[in-house]
Design a protein around this motif. Sequence first.
Motif, mmCIF file in Angstrom:
data_model
loop_
_atom_site.group_PDB
_atom_site.id
_atom_site.type_symbol
_atom_site.label_atom_id
_atom_site.label_comp_id
_atom_site.label_asym_id
_atom_site.label_seq_id
_atom_site.Cartn_x
_atom_site.Cartn_y
_atom_site.Cartn_z
ATOM 1 N N ASN A 126 0.810 -1.223 0.000
ATOM 2 C CA ASN A 126 0.000 0.000 0.000
ATOM 3 C C ASN A 126 0.842 1.271 0.000
ATOM 4 N N ASP A 127 2.090 1.182 0.479
ATOM 5 C CA ASP A 127 2.943 2.370 0.451
ATOM 6 C C ASP A 127 3.653 2.538 -0.884
ATOM 7 N N GLY A 128 3.386 1.639 -1.829
ATOM 8 C CA GLY A 128 4.000 1.732 -3.154
ATOM 9 C C GLY A 128 5.362 1.089 -3.257
ATOM 10 N N GLY A 129 5.845 0.480 -2.164
ATOM 11 C CA GLY A 129 7.140 -0.182 -2.183
ATOM 12 C C GLY A 129 7.021 -1.639 -2.581
ATOM 13 N N LEU A 130 8.134 -2.208 -3.014
ATOM 14 C CA LEU A 130 8.190 -3.601 -3.433
ATOM 15 C C LEU A 130 8.796 -4.442 -2.321
ATOM 16 N N TYR A 131 8.087 -5.502 -1.909
ATOM 17 C CA TYR A 131 8.527 -6.300 -0.765
ATOM 18 C C TYR A 131 8.417 -7.791 -1.057
#
Length: 204
Positions: free
Chosen positions: A114-119
């Motif tokens: 949701n924060d736009g980061g890739l995990y």
Amino acid sequence: MVLAFSSKLSGTYQNIENAAKDYRIEFPDRKIIVIDTLCASLGEGLAVHYAVKLKNEGKSIEETAKWVEDNKLSICHIFTIDDLFFLKRGGRLSGASAVFGTLLGIKPLLHTANDGGLYVTGKARGRKASIEYLINTVGERGIDLSNQDVFIVHGDCEEDAKYIASEIKKRYKVKNTVYNYIDPVIAAHAGPGTLSVFFIGTER
């Protein structure tokens, strides 16, 4: 209206917004809307795809922008990477983990949060299992799949992308699938064999 790549992964959104502030002053009668989609790759493409459909249906720029803002966190991005050494080169994995993971046939599973980061969210044992994970996740999270367009990107593994498209149509009656090559910048970090599926779902 500009639908920008995730601000967590790129400075594009902030640069465009800074330029837009000047243009709003210079052209006060113009509507200039910049949205941080918090999406990447064809996740951003899917947001653009639906925005164009709304425009073609006669929706106003404000209505279209609101739809994107309201729904961008429902655009699921599910990835798997085939070559662990690309993650090592990008600093996301240690050398030892890349070596042992390769020996064991481990394939990382990732998503855009949701924060736009890739995990990294998990791992699969073998290529077949990682592809099955992508297919199953579409079924588990997808909303009204029979009326959706599902996007697929691949790192020079078109047959795998075609297989995913075929399976999600067969299993979940997906209306339409679009697949394409992953863009060069992301491919440089993810490597050949990368696969990702993008769709509207219950959660990222």
